[in-house]
Design an enzyme around this catalytic site. Structure first.
Site, mmCIF file in Angstrom:
data_model
loop_
_atom_site.group_PDB
_atom_site.id
_atom_site.type_symbol
_atom_site.label_atom_id
_atom_site.label_comp_id
_atom_site.label_asym_id
_atom_site.label_seq_id
_atom_site.Cartn_x
_atom_site.Cartn_y
_atom_site.Cartn_z
ATOM 1 N N ARG A 52 -29.076 -7.403 -13.244
ATOM 2 C CA ARG A 52 -28.044 -8.347 -12.815
ATOM 3 C C ARG A 52 -26.675 -7.811 -13.209
ATOM 4 O O ARG A 52 -26.208 -8.051 -14.326
ATOM 5 C CB ARG A 52 -28.275 -9.712 -13.468
ATOM 6 N N ASP A 54 -22.743 -7.665 -13.579
ATOM 7 C CA ASP A 54 -21.759 -8.737 -13.761
ATOM 8 C C ASP A 54 -20.673 -8.680 -12.695
ATOM 9 O O ASP A 54 -20.588 -7.718 -11.919
ATOM 10 C CB ASP A 54 -21.100 -8.609 -15.139
ATOM 11 N N TYR A 113 -26.505 4.285 -16.084
ATOM 12 C CA TYR A 113 -25.194 3.676 -15.875
ATOM 13 C C TYR A 113 -24.102 4.718 -16.080
ATOM 14 O O TYR A 113 -24.206 5.572 -16.961
ATOM 15 C CB TYR A 113 -24.953 2.522 -16.854
ATOM 16 N N ARG A 202 -20.698 -1.319 -21.695
ATOM 17 C CA ARG A 202 -19.253 -1.525 -21.836
ATOM 18 C C ARG A 202 -18.830 -1.566 -23.300
ATOM 19 O O ARG A 202 -17.751 -1.086 -23.665
ATOM 20 C CB ARG A 202 -18.844 -2.804 -21.112
#
Length: 263
Positions: A52, A54, A113, A202
């Site tokens: 999921r 963001d 990522y 992040r």
């Protein structure tokens, strides 16, 4: 009778309120389900995503699956039909029919990522939605040295944002790579692991940037991991620079298994 389809897609996350469907918000799942509703003349087809993302987070290799009711459609035709109904910021580029026991989330072996940092002095108006801006001096070698401490299996509680629902915070990081792109004045962070917690990438980027700017010691990551305390690292890089690059359903290639090379 239904047919399970697995599709790989890319999307520009800037105008999406994340992947997961939400009331009165534009989401990736919502856009796909609306297209499938048109194709099935009003039936709800539930779309499952590998993760999921963001609001504001992009994908170059998000993977979805759904069970399509009625007559089986060839995989390529399903992709073409969906692309004809997709908005301009979303595209499918791979499609296949899979077994009914395949699950796009639970069948994964790992995820990749990428985070892109823009180092221009001032924010680039054309890249502001696709990079995280950090105009301060950075020592790449310090960040690369510190990143080695992330490799392997660790409890990443300190690097998980509050609000996540997952209790087990143990994850394995297989690969971290930090590469400067002097021509674009960008720095590329790549992370491959067996899974990532809420905002984990992040927060990792924010921590490595602090180390590169010498606001945090180069050997601080083992201490932070041991603390298991989110208050130890409060910086979270902006969503705009994050991309879901690839989802692995086969074993992770050995060239990305730095955890196997640790002493």
């Amino acid at each position: 009778m239904t047919t399970r389809y697995k599709l790989t897609m890319a999307y520009d996350g800037h105008l999406f309120h994340g992947f997961q469907i939400q009331p009165n918000e534009r989401t990736v799942q919502g856009v796909i389900e609306e297209a499938l509703k048109k194709m099935t003349k009003g039936k709800r087809v539930v779309v499952h995503g590998s993760g999921r993302t963001d609001a504001g987070v992009h994908a170059k290799g998000q993977v979805i699956h759904f069970d399509y009711p009625g007559k089986e459609i060839p995989a390529k035709n399903m992709m073409l039909a969906l692309n004809a109904l997709m908005p301009i910021d979303t595209v499918f580029f791979e499609s296949e029919i899979v077994d009914a026991d395949f699950h796009v989330q639970y069948s994964t072996k790992g995820k990749w990522y990428r985070y892109v940092v823009d180092q221009h002095r001032f924010t680039d108006p054309f890249n502001r939605f696709y990079t995280g801006h950090y105009p301060y001096p950075l020592d790449i070698s310090l960040m690369q040295q510190a990143a080695k401490d992330l490799i392997g299996e660790h409890d990443f509680t300190s690097f998980a944002a509050s609000g996540g629902q997952i209790v087990d915070k143990v994850r394995t990081i297989y690969y971290v790579n930090i590469t400067p792109d002097p021509d674009k004045k960008q720095i590329i962070f790549d992370f491959i692991g067996n899974g990532f917690l809420y905002n984990m990438v992040r927060i990792l980027v924010g921590t490595l940037l602090e180390i590169g700017n010498q606001k945090r010691p180069v050997d601080d990551i083992p201490r932070v991991l041991e603390a298991k305390d989110r208050q130890e690292v409060r910086t979270t890089a902006p969503a705009s620079g994050l991309y879901l690059q690839h989802v692995f359903y086969e074993d992770i290639p050995k060239k990305y298994r730095l955890d196997l090379k640790k002493d």
